[in-house]
Design a protein around this motif. Structure first.
Motif, PDB file in Angstrom:
ATOM      1  N   LYS A   1       0.842  -1.212   0.000  1.00 51.83           N
ATOM      2  CA  LYS A   1       0.000   0.000   0.000  1.00 51.83           C
ATOM      3  C   LYS A   1       0.869   1.251   0.000  1.00 51.83           C
ATOM      4  O   LYS A   1       0.553   2.247  -0.623  1.00 51.83           O
TER       5      LYS A   1
ATOM      6  N   GLN B   1       1.972   1.836  -3.433  1.00 54.22           N
ATOM      7  CA  GLN B   1       0.851   2.323  -4.245  1.00 54.22           C
ATOM      8  C   GLN B   1       0.568   3.795  -3.975  1.00 54.22           C
ATOM      9  O   GLN B   1       0.243   4.554  -4.880  1.00 54.22           O
TER      10      GLN B   1
ATOM     11  N   VAL C   1      -7.331   2.863  -1.398  1.00 48.33           N
ATOM     12  CA  VAL C   1      -6.233   2.365  -0.564  1.00 48.33           C
ATOM     13  C   VAL C   1      -6.169   3.136   0.753  1.00 48.33           C
ATOM     14  O   VAL C   1      -6.049   2.569   1.824  1.00 48.33           O
TER      15      VAL C   1
ATOM     16  N   GLU D   1      -6.595   1.791   4.792  1.00 47.31           N
ATOM     17  CA  GLU D   1      -5.562   1.982   5.819  1.00 47.31           C
ATOM     18  C   GLU D   1      -6.156   2.553   7.104  1.00 47.31           C
ATOM     19  O   GLU D   1      -5.821   2.133   8.184  1.00 47.31           O
TER      20      GLU D   1
END
Ligand code: HEM
Length: 145
Positions: A65, A68, A93, A97
Motif C-alpha cells: 500500500k 501504491q 487504498v 488503511e
C-alpha cells in the motif's frame, strides 16, 4: 492542476531515457526519473517499461500500500482517454488503511488491567496467605511456652 495535464501515448513515449523517464500506472502519467535510483526493485525493471503503460507489471509484483500511495508523488498528468474511475481507483487504498488503524487502536485499549482487578488477583491472595502463616507462627510460639 499541474498533475491533471492530459498526455497521449506517443507524447509519453518520448520520455524513455534514464535522464527523462516517464511511465503510466492506472491512467496516471508518472515522471520517475528521480526515483530510478531509489526504486527498491531496481532501475532496470523501470527502464524496461519506460515510456509505456506499466499497470500490469506494477500490479503483478503485488506492491505494498505504501508503494501504491507513493505513485501519487510522481504524477505529472493523466493518460488521454483514461476514465475517472481508473485514475481515482487508488484512492480506496487510503480508506482501507484508516480502517486498519481503528482496529489496532481498539486492541491497545483492551490490554491494560483495571486497578481493582490487580487488587483481587494479587494483593487479596497475598493478604490471606500472610494472615494464615502469621496466625500459625504466633500460635506455635505460644505452645512452646
Ligand atoms: C512509481 C512507481 C513505483 C513505485 C513507487 C514503486 C515502489 C516500490 C517499492 C516501495 C518496492 C518495495 C516493496 C514494496 O513496498 O512493495 C518496490 C519493489 C519492486 N518493484 Fe516497484 N515501484 C514502482 C514501479 C514499478 C514497476 C513499474 C515495476 C515493474 C515493471 C516494479 C517492480 C518492482 C519489483 C520487481 C520490486 C521488487 C519486489 C521484491 O523484491 O519482492 N515497480 N517497488
Amino acid at each position: 492542476m499541474e498533475n491533471q495535464r492530459v498526455f497521449t501515448r506517443s507524447q509519453i513515449l518520448q520520455h524513455k531515457s534514464e535522464k527523462d523517464c516517464w511511465l503510466v500506472i492506472n491512467g496516471r502519467v508518472l515522471d520517475v526519473t528521480k526515483f530510478l535510483e531509489e526504486h527498491p526493485g531496481g532501475k532496470e525493471v523501470l527502464m524496461e517499461v519506460a515510456g509505456k503503460d506499466a499497470t500490469k507489471e506494477f500490479d503483478a509484483i503485488g506492491h505494498s500500500k505504501g508503494a501504491q500511495n507513493s505513485v501519487l508523488k510522481y504524477q505529472v498528468g493523466v493518460l488521454e482517454g483514461a476514465t475517472v474511475e481508473e485514475v481515482g481507483g487508488m484512492e480506496t487504498v487510503t480508506g482501507m488503511e484508516s480502517k486498519t488503524q481503528e482496529m489496532s487502536a481498539f486492541v491497545v485499549k483492551e490490554d491494560p488491567k483495571a486497578p481493582s482487578q490487580i487488587f483481587y488477583e494479587f494483593f487479596l491472595p497475598l493478604l490471606v496467605a500472610t494472615s494464615y502463616f502469621g496466625y500459625r507462627f504466633l500460635t506455635r510460639e505460644e505452645s512452646h511456652i
